[in-house]
Design an enzyme around this catalytic site. Sequence first.
Site, short mmCIF file in Angstrom:
data_model
loop_
_atom_site.label_atom_id
_atom_site.label_comp_id
_atom_site.label_asym_id
_atom_site.label_seq_id
_atom_site.Cartn_x
_atom_site.Cartn_y
_atom_site.Cartn_z
N TYR A 62 -3.45 -1.36 6.72
CA TYR A 62 -3.42 0.06 6.37
C TYR A 62 -2.39 0.26 5.27
O TYR A 62 -1.20 0.17 5.51
CB TYR A 62 -3.09 0.95 7.57
CG TYR A 62 -4.05 0.83 8.73
CD1 TYR A 62 -5.34 0.32 8.55
CD2 TYR A 62 -3.69 1.22 10.02
CE1 TYR A 62 -6.23 0.20 9.61
CE2 TYR A 62 -4.56 1.12 11.09
CZ TYR A 62 -5.83 0.59 10.88
OH TYR A 62 -6.69 0.48 11.95
N PHE A 214 -16.13 13.75 12.05
CA PHE A 214 -17.36 14.55 12.00
C PHE A 214 -17.38 15.62 13.10
O PHE A 214 -17.86 16.72 12.89
CB PHE A 214 -18.58 13.63 12.15
CG PHE A 214 -19.89 14.37 12.08
CD1 PHE A 214 -20.38 14.84 10.87
CD2 PHE A 214 -20.63 14.62 13.23
CE1 PHE A 214 -21.59 15.52 10.80
CE2 PHE A 214 -21.84 15.31 13.17
CZ PHE A 214 -22.32 15.76 11.95
N PHE A 215 -16.82 15.28 14.28
CA PHE A 215 -16.87 16.24 15.39
C PHE A 215 -15.78 17.31 15.30
O PHE A 215 -15.67 18.14 16.19
CB PHE A 215 -16.84 15.52 16.75
CG PHE A 215 -18.12 14.78 17.02
CD1 PHE A 215 -19.31 15.48 17.22
CD2 PHE A 215 -18.16 13.40 17.04
CE1 PHE A 215 -20.51 14.80 17.45
CE2 PHE A 215 -19.35 12.72 17.27
CZ PHE A 215 -20.53 13.43 17.47
#
Length: 345
Positions: A62, A214-215
């Site tokens: 990351y 997305f949710f």
Amino acid sequence: MGSRVRRIKLGSQGLEVSAQGLGCMSMSPGLYGTPKSEEDMIALLHHAINSGVTFLDTSDMYGPFANEILLGKGLKGGMRERVQLATKFGISFANGKADIRGDPDYVRACCEGSLKRLDVDCIDLYYQHRIDTRVPIEVTMGELKKLVEEGKIKYIGLSEASASTIRRAHAVHPITAVQLEWSLWTRDLEEEIVPTCRELGIGIVAYSPLGRGFFTSGPKMVENLSSRDYRKNLPRFRSENLEHNKNIFERVNEMATRKGCTPSQLALAWVYHQGNDVCPIPGTTKIENLNQNIGALSVKLTPEEIAELESFASADAVKGERYENMSATWQNSDTPPLSSWKSTN
């Protein structure tokens, strides 16, 4: 402050974590595109820890490296003792190309590098981020086992590993956790991997439990992504699939309104209802989202509501694969037999 998040046992080796973790990837520039201020991200880390979210998830890739350095700074001043720190190795970048590695020298070098960047003496949970299909899993595990014996890591995890890889690894040294993508619309692990983990006493860490965001807000989320955000290229978010997938969000949203919670809380609550051996690690860069995620722990679902939710996002209702290229996933993570390695090395 710290009592809002219950604790769970992850795996059967003794690791105890907060029932909700924090995926830290998006806190550093990289895959999710937008630059963040280090000061704000450290404030977010401290808020998470003070709220009882103490299971922190990072990786050497990351950034690369920037995220571990950020956590190292954020855990100064007595914070280290309050958290369970998980990081990963296995994806290296050379000349702009990603390579997956699990050879012993690489495993050790990565661990030493992570310890330095995190500025800690020991990593609580060390995962193989992706499985090197050229190296028998027993060989990779052999080196990880040495790192445990040397006190550099406490517990071993795997990410995106198949059931057979998990079994073989666990035979060398007990696996504490397997990290996989698990959410309302990603359920391919339920058939074989979840039962295997339960049989062996291995905890399950669910990444992207909100469907990569997305949710939280449905198609709106995709419109707001920066051009550098890699989610723009994921099959499920492409316009031809998004139009179809938007219906899933709308139905989840409608049910959330009925229940008096947000769609993301409902989607997260569904993951909690999969069992006490499951720890989701939603990522965020905003304190208000973190608070909202913690709120999901108190959303209760009846068996009927769970069935209704699952009917919205059944496998045939979701259009698009979860990755552009499915090669680096558990479906393709079997490794050669140990005998093949011994004869060539």
